[in-house]
Write an enzyme that holds these catalytic residues in place. Structure first.
Site, PDB file in Angstrom:
ATOM      1  N   THR A  27       0.681  -1.522  -0.116  1.00  0.00           N
ATOM      2  CA  THR A  27       0.319  -0.460   0.249  1.00  0.00           C
ATOM      3  C   THR A  27       1.191   1.559   0.340  1.00  0.00           C
ATOM      4  OG1 THR A  27      -1.879   0.877   1.279  1.00  0.00           O
ATOM      5  CG2 THR A  27      -0.180   0.512   2.679  1.00  0.00           C
ATOM      6  N   ILE A  56       4.540  -1.142   3.828  1.00  0.00           N
ATOM      7  CA  ILE A  56       4.920   0.149   4.094  1.00  0.00           C
ATOM      8  C   ILE A  56       5.572   1.091   4.082  1.00  0.00           C
ATOM      9  CG2 ILE A  56       2.602  -1.129   6.183  1.00  0.00           C
ATOM     10  CD1 ILE A  56       4.233   0.162   7.837  1.00  0.00           C
ATOM     11  N   PHE A  85       9.287  -2.280   4.616  1.00  0.00           N
ATOM     12  CA  PHE A  85       9.048  -1.387   4.446  1.00  0.00           C
ATOM     13  C   PHE A  85       9.731  -0.400   3.719  1.00  0.00           C
ATOM     14  CE2 PHE A  85      10.367  -1.961   9.510  1.00  0.00           C
ATOM     15  CZ  PHE A  85       9.132  -1.036   9.705  1.00  0.00           C
ATOM     16  N   LYS A  86       9.129   0.058   2.638  1.00  0.00           N
ATOM     17  CA  LYS A  86       9.643   0.876   1.538  1.00  0.00           C
ATOM     18  C   LYS A  86       9.570   1.567   1.254  1.00  0.00           C
ATOM     19  CE  LYS A  86       5.608  -0.005  -1.326  1.00  0.00           C
ATOM     20  NZ  LYS A  86       4.744   1.163  -1.658  1.00  0.00           N
ATOM     21  N   ILE A  87      10.952   2.547   0.656  1.00  0.00           N
ATOM     22  CA  ILE A  87      12.191   2.772   0.759  1.00  0.00           C
ATOM     23  C   ILE A  87      12.474   3.751  -0.506  1.00  0.00           C
ATOM     24  CG2 ILE A  87      13.899   4.217   1.125  1.00  0.00           C
ATOM     25  CD1 ILE A  87      14.066   1.741   3.607  1.00  0.00           C
TER      26      ILE A  87
END
Length: 336
Positions: A27, A56, A85-87
């Site tokens: 998302t 996220i 964790f999306k970076i």
């Protein structure tokens, strides 16, 4: 190939994960904003309890800020083994990736548009590298070639990284991902629903269902509850009214003793008007001539009715039980 759902719509997410085999959810803050979500933390916690793996965003202007944001989110009660964790890729982003990976956290370096960006993310130890295919194609670039190059780099250099195919716009993109051999794909629910659809499959399934019905269902179970009967003393006009009330294009005409005299259909009416004019409307059904009605016993299987329809080339058959009419079987009733 792992299959993720790409969404922030709670109804879609609940529906999608009823499939039972989706690997996780991706998302974005943009998705959440479009859904009218204002409590981001509360939504993240809720989603983490629904999906097996949640990906996220962890944002920040520096690697240290990204790490702090990731750990703040973990403190909400998220499981670090089930949270990615999306970076966004950048120099600080890949530095943050390395810092998070050193702590054992899972990282998806995304918004990748070049092989060089993907390489930097792989080198930093990214768990996932995520090229955005649809967006790149919108800009006129060969996005599939980029994805293939990313997969090849993982294989050639033995990086412990999964390439995630994202920004999926159509079912063809999923086929592209399979052919390329990507490790993961994230897909909107509306496209996931299309992946099992094929017209030939639908036709074949419908045929199987119909043929099974013919072999298992009796005629009496297929006819409508309404028994479209009129006596031979009924006027033609009243018979037309009855056909309308019954919702049939035909009625069974019975004699005084309840036996069958014949079948009066809307086709019969049109033929009579064509031959004898409107005066036919003032006649009674007893004044008309009838062919021997096609009948079938209520207790036989629909398979027998199907053969009778083919043999006689009629659209309607009178159903009898003990010699008495109990209903009418229309050719459409054969399909259920």
């Amino acid at each position: 190939m792992e299959l993720y759902l790409d969404s922030a719509n709670l109804k879609e997410i609940e529906e999608g994960f009823k499939l039972g085999f989706l690997n996780g959810l991706t998302t974005t803050p943009t998705f959440m904003q479009k859904e009218g979500i204002t409590d981001i933390d509360g939504t993240i916690v809720k989603l983490s309890k629904i999906v097996p793996v949640l990906q996220i965003e962890a944002l920040g202007n520096s690697a240290e800020e990204v790490l702090a944001e990731a750990e703040r989110q973990l403190a909400l009660g998220l499981d670090p083994k089930k949270t990615v964790f999306k970076i966004p890729v950048s120099l600080e982003g890949v530095r943050a990736c390395k810092m998070l990976r050193d702590k054992g956290y899972l990282v998806n370096v995304h918004l990748v548009y070049t092989l060089q960006q993907a390489y930097m993310a792989m080198q930093a130890g990214a768990t996932y590298v995520c090229p955005l295919v649809g967006r790149l194609q919108d800009q006129g670039h060969d996005a599939l070639a980029l994805v293939q190059q990313c997969v090849d780099a993982v294989d050639l250099y033995d990086y412990d990284t999964k390439i995630m195919f994202s920004s999926v716009r159509n079912a063809e993109h999923v086929r592209n991902a399979i052919n390329i051999g990507v490790h993961t794909i994230t897909v909107p629910l509306k496209i996931i629903k299309q992946l099992t659809e094929n017209n030939f499959t639908t036709l074949g399934t419908d045929q199987f269902i119909q043929d099974t019905r013919l072999m298992m269902v009796k005629v009496k179970e297929a006819i409508k509850a309404t028994n479209p009967l009129v006596t031979e003393n009924t006027s033609v006009t009243d018979a037309i009214v009855k056909m309308t009330e019954y919702g049939f294009g035909a009625v069974t005409v019975t004699k005084a003793d309840g036996s069958i005299k014949g079948v009066f259909t809307d086709g019969s009416l049109r033929k009579l008007i064509g031959e004898k004019g409107r005066d036919i409307l003032s006649k009674n059904l007893s004044d008309l001539e009838y062919r021997e009605p096609i009948t079938i016993d209520a207790n036989v299987l629909l398979n027998d009715a199907s053969n009778l329809f083919k043999k006689t080339n009629v659209d309607t058959i009178v159903v009898t039980d003990g010699g008495k009419p109990v209903g009418m079987l229309d050719i459409q009733d054969m399909k259920g």
